[in-house]
Design an enzyme around this catalytic site. Structure first.
Site, PDB file in Angstrom:
ATOM      1  CG  HIS A   1     -34.452 -11.934  60.488  1.00  0.00           C
ATOM      2  ND1 HIS A   1     -34.330 -13.235  60.905  1.00  0.00           N
ATOM      3  CD2 HIS A   1     -33.429 -11.737  59.610  1.00  0.00           C
ATOM      4  CE1 HIS A   1     -33.279 -13.798  60.321  1.00  0.00           C
ATOM      5  NE2 HIS A   1     -32.715 -12.894  59.541  1.00  0.00           N
TER       6      HIS A   1
ATOM      7  CD  GLU B   1     -26.862 -15.642  56.759  1.00  0.00           C
ATOM      8  OE1 GLU B   1     -26.380 -15.306  57.856  1.00  0.00           O
ATOM      9  OE2 GLU B   1     -28.083 -15.479  56.473  1.00  0.00           O
ATOM     10  CD  GLU B   2     -31.523 -15.003  56.298  1.00  0.00           C
ATOM     11  OE1 GLU B   2     -31.586 -15.410  57.475  1.00  0.00           O
ATOM     12  OE2 GLU B   2     -31.348 -13.807  55.997  1.00  0.00           O
TER      13      GLU B   2
ATOM     14  CG  HIS C   1     -27.014 -13.922  53.024  1.00  0.00           C
ATOM     15  ND1 HIS C   1     -28.386 -13.867  53.074  1.00  0.00           N
ATOM     16  CD2 HIS C   1     -26.583 -13.288  54.136  1.00  0.00           C
ATOM     17  CE1 HIS C   1     -28.763 -13.234  54.168  1.00  0.00           C
ATOM     18  NE2 HIS C   1     -27.697 -12.864  54.832  1.00  0.00           N
TER      19      HIS C   1
ATOM     20  CG  ASP D   1     -30.372 -10.463  56.861  1.00  0.00           C
ATOM     21  OD1 ASP D   1     -29.326 -10.808  56.279  1.00  0.00           O
ATOM     22  OD2 ASP D   1     -30.847 -11.083  57.821  1.00  0.00           O
TER      23      ASP D   1
ATOM     24  CG  ASP E   1     -25.274 -10.728  56.965  1.00  0.00           C
ATOM     25  OD1 ASP E   1     -26.343 -10.108  56.933  1.00  0.00           O
ATOM     26  OD2 ASP E   1     -25.215 -11.960  56.856  1.00  0.00           O
TER      27      ASP E   1
END
Length: 346
Positions: free
Chosen positions: A324, A223-224, A72, A189, A244
């Site tokens: 994150h 995606e998030e 993503h 990410d 991922d």
């Protein structure tokens, strides 16, 4: 196969993609870049209705059971939810952005009129010499604010800049590639895996690889927030592997130098045969890998299954620490993820 050459390309592309702001809902620019890069490699990518990218590879393969590799391009970010009377901006998160990870970070405010302003995320009343509750204040989105780098002292001043509720706020990724091979940045990410899949496409084209089955590369853009991979899956796809992040932390075995193969995440177990096949490919190719269970994680493949797609699913990714947040991986993990893909698709 020129392994260092493909790794150099992956690292270069990852850094370029990281430099393009693309929080969930604001991915047009990065999608256009990735589309151009795939075309320059000799492919014919197509854009989905939601703004994702679908690229077909190995169309001459005899197998009717196609594989989809997903990554993503959307990241974490913020959206203005309120403009205060003093001219500061209150944010609501896009995806799982943590407010305590954004304190003192530089950011950009993108207005719908096309203007871009800079700012800094601070806690309210951020001067230690003034605020005696500085240390004890919880860092939450309602205790923090974006200070705009313009002479604004009121809501009206901010409006004169064309800044409005609903505008996007993007945080500086602070990307660094060290001489020792560590890649540090926000939003690894999942932009590092976008770079890996670009490298895989380059490898297939330049090495004239005849894939044993049709392969689709699918870059999703939501995606998030949980629905990136829920649609646009081609009808001939029977297997999906999400590329991922591999988690690194207490209770897990993966390091920042390995490719992680996920056996189970917070949604449930990945397909046993796919996981077994990935492990066997890693062993056959002498790829440094780890198998782990991710306690707080869901992937694009999970959203595809939830949407009702009848597929087998798997999840791999380079080991990344501090997910994150301000994330870190190593070029060894990136190379091992690339090598696992090449071995799995022999």
């Amino acid at each position: 196969m020129n392994k260092p050459g493909y790794l150099d390309y992956i690292l270069d592309q990852t850094q370029k993609i990281l430099s393009i702001d693309s929080p969930t809902g604001f991915t047009k620019n990065v999608a256009e870049y990735v589309m151009r890069e795939y075309k320059s490699l000799g492919y014919s990518p197509k854009q989905t209705v939601k703004g994702g990218i679908l690229c077909e590879m190995g169309e001459d393969a005899y197998s009717k059971d196609a594989l989809c590799l997903e990554a993503h391009v959307d990241t974490l970010g913020g959206m203005i939810s309120q403009i205060t009377d003093s001219g500061r901006l209150i944010l609501t998160p896009l995806g799982g952005l943590e407010p305590n990870n954004t304190e003192t970070e530089n950011c950009k405010i993108y207005t719908r009129s096309g203007k871009i302003y800079s700012g800094t995320m601070q806690m309210k009343n951020a001067s230690v010499h003034v605020n005696n509750k500085y240390r004890s204040t919880a860092r939450e989105f309602d205790t923090m604010e974006v200070v705009v780098d313009e002479k604004v002292n009121s809501k009206e001043d901010v409006h004169l800049l064309d800044i409005r509720v609903g505008d996007i706020v993007c945080f500086d990724p602070r990307t660094v590639l060290t001489e020792s091979g560590y890649l540090k940045s926000r939003f690894l990410d999942d932009k590092v895996s976008v770079g890996i899949l670009l490298g895989f496409a380059k490898y297939v084209k330049e090495e004239n690889i005849k894939l044993p089955r049709k392969v689709y590369i699918y870059f999703t853009v939501f995606e998030e927030v949980g629905h990136g991979g829920s649609g646009s899956i081609p009808s001939d796809v029977t297997d999906i592997i999400s590329v991922d992040l591999g988690c690194v932390g207490e209770g897990l075995t993966c390091t920042e130098y390995q490719v992680s193969i996920c056996a189970k995440d917070s949604v449930g177990p990945y397909h046993y045969d796919i996981v077994t096949g990935l492990i066997e490919a890693a062993q056959n190719g002498n790829v440094d890998y780890a198998v782990d269970i991710y306690p707080h994680y869901a992937s694009d493949v999970d959203s595809a299954l939830t949407a009702g797609h009848e597929v087998r699913h798997g999840l791999i990714g380079p080991g990344v620490y501090a997910t994150h947040g301000y994330e870190r991986s190593h070029k060894d993990a990136i190379l091992n993820t690339f090598l696992l893909l090449t071995e799995y698709l022999k």
